[in-house]
Design an enzyme around this catalytic site. Structure first.
Site, PDB file in Angstrom:
ATOM      1  N   GLY A 176     -40.909 -71.846   5.606  1.00  0.00           N
ATOM      2  CA  GLY A 176     -41.011 -71.027   6.815  1.00  0.00           C
ATOM      3  C   GLY A 176     -39.830 -71.199   7.746  1.00  0.00           C
TER       4      GLY A 176
ATOM      5  CB  THR B  46     -30.228 -72.203  -9.048  1.00  0.00           C
ATOM      6  OG1 THR B  46     -28.882 -71.980  -9.480  1.00  0.00           O
ATOM      7  CG2 THR B  46     -31.172 -72.068 -10.227  1.00  0.00           C
TER       8      THR B  46
ATOM      9  CG  ASN C  97     -47.547 -73.809  15.646  1.00  0.00           C
ATOM     10  OD1 ASN C  97     -47.144 -72.864  16.314  1.00  0.00           O
ATOM     11  ND2 ASN C  97     -47.059 -75.027  15.784  1.00  0.00           N
TER      12      ASN C  97
ATOM     13  CB  CYS D 127     -43.606 -88.098  18.817  1.00  0.00           C
ATOM     14  SG  CYS D 127     -43.236 -89.724  19.419  1.00  0.00           S
TER      15      CYS D 127
ATOM     16  CD  GLN E  29     -49.888 -72.542  11.192  1.00  0.00           C
ATOM     17  OE1 GLN E  29     -51.011 -72.471  10.690  1.00  0.00           O
ATOM     18  NE2 GLN E  29     -49.142 -73.637  11.083  1.00  0.00           N
TER      19      GLN E  29
ATOM     20  CB  SER F  56     -44.522 -71.420   5.305  1.00  0.00           C
ATOM     21  OG  SER F  56     -44.489 -72.734   4.794  1.00  0.00           O
TER      22      SER F  56
END
Ligand code: PLP
Length: 394
Positions: A77, A244, A158, A332, A186, A206
């Site tokens: 994503g 590739t 999300n 964090c 999401q 994703s």
């Protein structure tokens, strides 16, 4: 069988990632062991790999109502989002359109890419949200101009799960000649996603968010959309993404797409029922608990709840010790706990933002999981509040 309960462990963090479906694991293993040709090679080994690649691409396209020729396979994503923003920026570099409009609640894949482009002379405009966590089309109407190159608004958030009004936003963007991108990482697999119904030009997805392999994804590009390549090199992906292809991963993404297409409507109903029971149960049992963001429109698997006078990180650890995996919306950074930029943008104060946990359900969860959380959580909150009170007294 997918399992959340390894020795009573309960996984409620499906927005972070999902356990790959057994069919995906099997298909990836089979492709890894059996199809080693390079899809760009002319010989039979290459042709076999090419056929597997194109079959997977068709499955991805089918999941979002697109043509296979408009799907560029990516390494996830984040890459798809980078491709959308940087691709439009590079295609429109020499024009008068030098502005990117996005929202304050995007994933970092969009926000930090926008910020990187702003350091290279692009104007970055962030649309606000109110406490609902939903972007108002009027805000885009007020911000957009003939200088706008791209509007990028995520489909589902999300952290809180709210679904954005992408279709009216896309109409505004396109009426002003801007390209419209949506990060649907999401939403794909959780709610119906159809590129034409949404009216967008670019859409990111994703694989690992819907039971596919990590490091797989795609950008859907509406035919005729001007987009420069981000990865340059060979001629893979119709000259749009060099390198590739990750064939085993792509095969897994294809299988995950086919599974999601078949299961999505019934699974959405099942998860909504579980999520709502969990949410109601928490609100009923825990004083000072409140849901963040609008209850609807929301993806059916997500709830974000703040717990008054609780440090979310401590509650997360207490739950983890009980075998229950949830997450905070906060990132964090450099050792300091930053309040979530999403909750902050919604106007929640730092103490409420830092007392919020995200519960995101998925295929592995059952009613027993919800029962267990409702059994453990109220006591964990009470214990932490008692500790905080006694710490203050001391
Ligand atoms: N966009 C959103 C909304 C996400 O939630 C995520 C992952 O959390 C991403 C983009 C990044 O996707 P990936 O992990 O495949 O790079």
């Amino acid at each position: 069988m997918l399992r959340s309960r390894e020795a009573m462990r309960i996984y409620l963090d499906h927005n972070a990632t999902t356990p790959p479906a057994p069919e995906v694991v099997e298909a990836v293993g089979r492709a890894m062991g059996g199809i080693f040709g390079n899809p760009s090679s002319v010989h039979a080994f290459g042709q076999e790999a090419r056929a597997a690649l194109e079959q997977a691409r068709a499955e991805v396209a089918g999941l979002i109502g697109a043509a296979a020729s408009e799907i560029v396979l990516t390494g996830g994503g984040t890459e798809a989002d980078n491709f959308a923003l940087r691709g439009v920026a590079s295609a429109l570099e020499g024009t008068d359109r030098r502005e990117i409009i996005t929202t304050a609640i995007e994933h970092e894949a969009v926000l930090n890419t926008g910020r990187a482009l702003s350091r290279r002379g692009w104007t970055l405009t962030l649309l606000p949200v109110d406490a609902s966590g939903i972007v108002a089309p009027e805000a885009l109407e007020a911000a957009i101009s003939e200088r706008t190159a791209l509007v990028s608004v995520m489909h589902a958030n999300n952290e809180i799960g709210t679904v954005q009004p992408v279709e009216p936003l896309a109409r505004i963007a396109r009426a002003h000649g801007a390209v419209m991108h949506t990060d649907a990482v999401q939403s794909v697999g959780k709610i119906p996603v159809d590129v034409h119904a949404l009216g967008v030009d670019l859409l990111s997805l994703s694989g690992h968010k819907f039971y596919g392999p990590k490091g797989t994804g795609a950008l859907w590009i509406r035919r005729g959309t001007r987009l420069g390549p981000v990865l340059t090199g060979g001629r893979q992906e119709r000259n749009r993404r060099a390198g590739t292809e990750n064939l085993p991963g792509v095969v897994g993404l294809g299988v995950a797409s086919a599974l999601a297409r078949g299961k999505q409507p019934a699974e959405a109903d099942r998860l909504r029922e579980l999520r709502d029971r969990l949410e109601r149960g928490i609100l009923d049992r825990v004083p000072g608990a409140a849901v963040n963001g609008a209850p609807e429109p929301r993806v059916p698997n997500t709830t974000n709840i703040s717990f008054d006078r609780i440090e979310a990180e401590s509650l997360l650890i207490a739950l983890d010790l009980e075998g229950i995996a949830v997450s905070t919306g906060s990132a964090c950074s450099s050792g300091t706990l930053e309040p979530s930029h999403v909750l902050k943008a919604m106007g929640l104060g730092p103490s409420r933002a830092q007392s919020s946990l995200r519960f995101s359900l998925g295929a592995v969860n059952t009613h027993e999981d919800v029962d267990r959380v409702l059994e453990v959580l109220p006591g964990a909150v009470e214990k932490l509040r008692r500790l905080t009170r006694s710490a203050v007294v001391v």
